[in-house]
Design an enzyme around this catalytic site. Structure first.
Site, PDB file in Angstrom:
ATOM      1  N   ASP A   1      -1.333   5.599  -5.363  1.00  0.00           N
ATOM      2  CA  ASP A   1      -1.785   4.845  -4.199  1.00  0.00           C
ATOM      3  C   ASP A   1      -2.248   3.430  -4.550  1.00  0.00           C
ATOM      4  O   ASP A   1      -3.393   3.217  -4.939  1.00  0.00           O
ATOM      5  CB  ASP A   1      -2.926   5.628  -3.533  1.00  0.00           C
ATOM      6  CG  ASP A   1      -3.434   4.964  -2.275  1.00  0.00           C
ATOM      7  OD1 ASP A   1      -4.352   5.524  -1.644  1.00  0.00           O
ATOM      8  OD2 ASP A   1      -2.924   3.871  -1.927  1.00  0.00           O
TER       9      ASP A   1
ATOM     10  N   ASP B   1       0.812  -1.214   0.000  1.00  0.00           N
ATOM     11  CA  ASP B   1       0.000   0.000   0.000  1.00  0.00           C
ATOM     12  C   ASP B   1       0.849   1.269   0.000  1.00  0.00           C
ATOM     13  O   ASP B   1       1.330   1.704   1.058  1.00  0.00           O
ATOM     14  CB  ASP B   1      -0.897  -0.040   1.257  1.00  0.00           C
ATOM     15  CG  ASP B   1      -1.795   1.162   1.362  1.00  0.00           C
ATOM     16  OD1 ASP B   1      -2.495   1.288   2.379  1.00  0.00           O
ATOM     17  OD2 ASP B   1      -1.810   1.987   0.416  1.00  0.00           O
TER      18      ASP B   1
HETATM   19  O1  LIG Z   1      -5.579   5.051   2.824  1.00  0.00           O
HETATM   20  C1  LIG Z   1      -5.093   5.019   1.741  1.00  0.00           C
HETATM   21  C2  LIG Z   1      -4.340   3.795   1.271  1.00  0.00           C
HETATM   22  N1  LIG Z   1      -4.627   2.693   2.151  1.00  0.00           N
HETATM   23  C3  LIG Z   1      -5.951   2.084   1.958  1.00  0.00           C
HETATM   24  C4  LIG Z   1      -6.091   0.868   2.869  1.00  0.00           C
HETATM   25  C5  LIG Z   1      -7.484   0.342   2.784  1.00  0.00           C
HETATM   26  C6  LIG Z   1      -8.604   0.942   3.331  1.00  0.00           C
HETATM   27  N2  LIG Z   1      -9.687   0.170   3.077  1.00  0.00           N
HETATM   28  C7  LIG Z   1      -9.298  -0.910   2.343  1.00  0.00           C
HETATM   29  C8  LIG Z   1     -10.027  -1.994   1.838  1.00  0.00           C
HETATM   30  C9  LIG Z   1      -9.352  -2.963   1.105  1.00  0.00           C
HETATM   31  C10 LIG Z   1      -7.975  -2.886   0.904  1.00  0.00           C
HETATM   32  C11 LIG Z   1      -7.239  -1.804   1.418  1.00  0.00           C
HETATM   33  C12 LIG Z   1      -7.915  -0.833   2.143  1.00  0.00           C
HETATM   34  N3  LIG Z   1      -5.189   5.992   0.808  1.00  0.00           N
HETATM   35  C13 LIG Z   1      -5.877   7.143   1.056  1.00  0.00           C
HETATM   36  S1  LIG Z   1      -5.119   8.661   0.957  1.00  0.00           S
HETATM   37  C14 LIG Z   1      -6.544   9.528   1.304  1.00  0.00           C
HETATM   38  C15 LIG Z   1      -7.582   8.668   1.522  1.00  0.00           C
HETATM   39  C16 LIG Z   1      -8.908   9.144   1.799  1.00  0.00           C
HETATM   40  C17 LIG Z   1      -9.094  10.132   2.765  1.00  0.00           C
HETATM   41  C18 LIG Z   1     -10.374  10.616   3.012  1.00  0.00           C
HETATM   42  C19 LIG Z   1     -11.480  10.118   2.294  1.00  0.00           C
HETATM   43  C20 LIG Z   1     -11.274   9.114   1.336  1.00  0.00           C
HETATM   44  C21 LIG Z   1      -9.993   8.624   1.098  1.00  0.00           C
HETATM   45  C22 LIG Z   1      -7.203   7.299   1.390  1.00  0.00           C
HETATM   46  C23 LIG Z   1      -8.109   6.155   1.571  1.00  0.00           C
HETATM   47  O2  LIG Z   1      -8.817   6.086   2.545  1.00  0.00           O
HETATM   48  N4  LIG Z   1      -8.081   5.199   0.624  1.00  0.00           N
HETATM   49  C24 LIG Z   1      -8.892   4.002   0.765  1.00  0.00           C
HETATM   50  C25 LIG Z   1     -10.281   4.192   0.264  1.00  0.00           C
HETATM   51  C26 LIG Z   1     -10.647   5.336  -0.421  1.00  0.00           C
HETATM   52  C27 LIG Z   1     -11.963   5.509  -0.828  1.00  0.00           C
HETATM   53  C28 LIG Z   1     -12.892   4.519  -0.590  1.00  0.00           C
HETATM   54  C29 LIG Z   1     -12.504   3.350   0.085  1.00  0.00           C
HETATM   55  C30 LIG Z   1     -11.196   3.180   0.511  1.00  0.00           C
END
Ligand SMILES: O=C(CNCCc1c[nH]c2ccccc12)Nc1scc(-c2ccccc2)c1C(=O)NCc1ccccc1
Length: 326
Positions: free
Chosen positions: A215, A33
């Site tokens: 990402d 990730d």
């Molecule tokens: O967190 C990460 C990378 N790791 C993900 C791990 C993970 C989190 N559920 C998972 C489920 C399966 C596998 C990995 C993961 N990236 C970033 S930067 C900014 C945001 C964000 C901030 C505020 C609002 C939205 C996004 C995210 C984010 O929440 N992405 C996931 C997501 C984005 C949108 C919808 C769903 C998930």
């Protein structure tokens, strides 16, 4: 000097990609990730009710960091937390002898239910690692001084096994030249600036996407609301409040999406954007492009990354991202 390669196997709909990692005596499948910086895993300390179906890290092989803890929440309100050990971690033959391994004592439902994934291996910058009282380094930062080249690469594929490499670039994995862009790591992400875009490839590039992060941990491509609206106007999609996002016909007519990065145009095939049927057999698909409203930047997740070969490079002093057409 070390270098190595590990497979990245797609889950259904390429929702996430999982790679084999050895931690102590445990063999786990982790989601690499680049959008977070914690290496965490289901463990012998995770309640059985939350860890059914998961391989678990056995912390008996590790050395506990007394009084240390971690807790992470992602934008979709999923998250996990627990204790911290150091242990030997091996990825594709690359070994970190004393890597901080974050053993989960609690995980949210969405992680418990995703039984293929035994945890995450963060590859963002260590400045956003959540371990307290002293922040720990990511696997990449731990092994970086021992790598042949201070970089890792990501080759994700549509519905097919891809790979990550550490310490070298595999030039057989891309065509043409690599375009490098500077990375602003001040927020802890692989953050870059994306330029003009075009829908369906024929019309001139319009507007500008702006600040974005690369990402691998996010499935979809989150773009400014105006860009997303312009895409679905051409794709015949609509915003479906009930689904909480844009949907479009699955029937294969979705236009390509192109974006300029570092003056070079990269194209996501329309077939990647008709992401997944709303329910099995439905002819309406959830869109692989969604608005980045409220996030603060665009997220170039797997839908984009599987269209390119990406190089995450800190070998030049200041960090940079390389992209090449696959
Ligand atoms: O967190 C990460 C990378 N790791 C993900 C791990 C993970 C989190 N559920 C998972 C489920 C399966 C596998 C990995 C993961 N990236 C970033 S930067 C900014 C945001 C964000 C901030 C505020 C609002 C939205 C996004 C995210 C984010 O929440 N992405 C996931 C997501 C984005 C949108 C919808 C769903 C998930």
């Amino acid at each position: 000097a070390q270098s190595g390669e590990v497979a990245a196997d797609p889950q259904q709909y390429d929702q996430a990609y999982l790679s084999p990692v050895t931690i102590g005596n445990s063999e786990l499948m982790l989601d690499f990730d680049t959008g977070s910086a914690d290496l965490w895993a289901f463990s012998n300390e995770t309640p059985a009710s939350q860890s059914q179906g998961h391989e678990r890290y056995d912390s008996a092989t590790g050395t506990e960091l007394d009084g240390y803890s971690w807790s992470i929440t992602y934008g979709d309100q999923s998250g996990a937390g627990g204790n911290v050990y150091t242990d030997k971690v091996v990825v594709g033959g690359v070994t970190a002898t004393r890597q901080a391994v974050e053993a989960a004592t609690s995980v949210s439902a969405s992680f418990s239910q995703n039984i293929d994934s035994d945890g995450l291996l963060g590859l963002a910058f260590s400045s956003i690692n959540t371990v307290q009282p002293r922040q720990q380094t990511t696997f990449f930062d731990t092994v970086r001084p021992t790598l042949a080249k201070a970089l890792f690469t990501c080759d994700l594929r549509q519905g097919d096994a891809g790979s990550y490499t550490f310490g070298y670039i595999d030039s057989s994995k891309y065509q043409g030249t690599v375009t490098y862009v500077p990375v602003d790591d001040s927020q802890g992400f692989w953050q870059f600036t994306a330029g003009g875009y075009s829908v369906g490839g024929d019309n001139a590039t319009s507007g500008s996407v702006g600040t974005a992060i690369a990402d691998t941990g996010t499935s979809l491509l989150y773009l400014p609301a105006a860009v997303t609206k312009a895409y679905y106007e051409q794709a015949g999609g609509r915003y479906d409040n009930q689904q909480g996002g844009y949907t479009l016909p699955c029937n294969g007519g979705a236009p390509d999406f192109s974006v300029a990065i570092g003056g070079k145009t990269f194209t996501v095939p329309g077939s990647y954007i008709a992401y997944a049927p709303l329910t099995t057999g439905s002819s309406t698909c959830f869109g692989g492009i969604q608005p980045d409203t409220g996030i603060g930047f665009s997220i170039f997740g797997d839908v984009f990354l599987k269209a390119v070969y990406a190089i995450f490079d800190v070998s030049q002093g200041s960090p940079r991202l390389g992209f090449a057409a696959q």
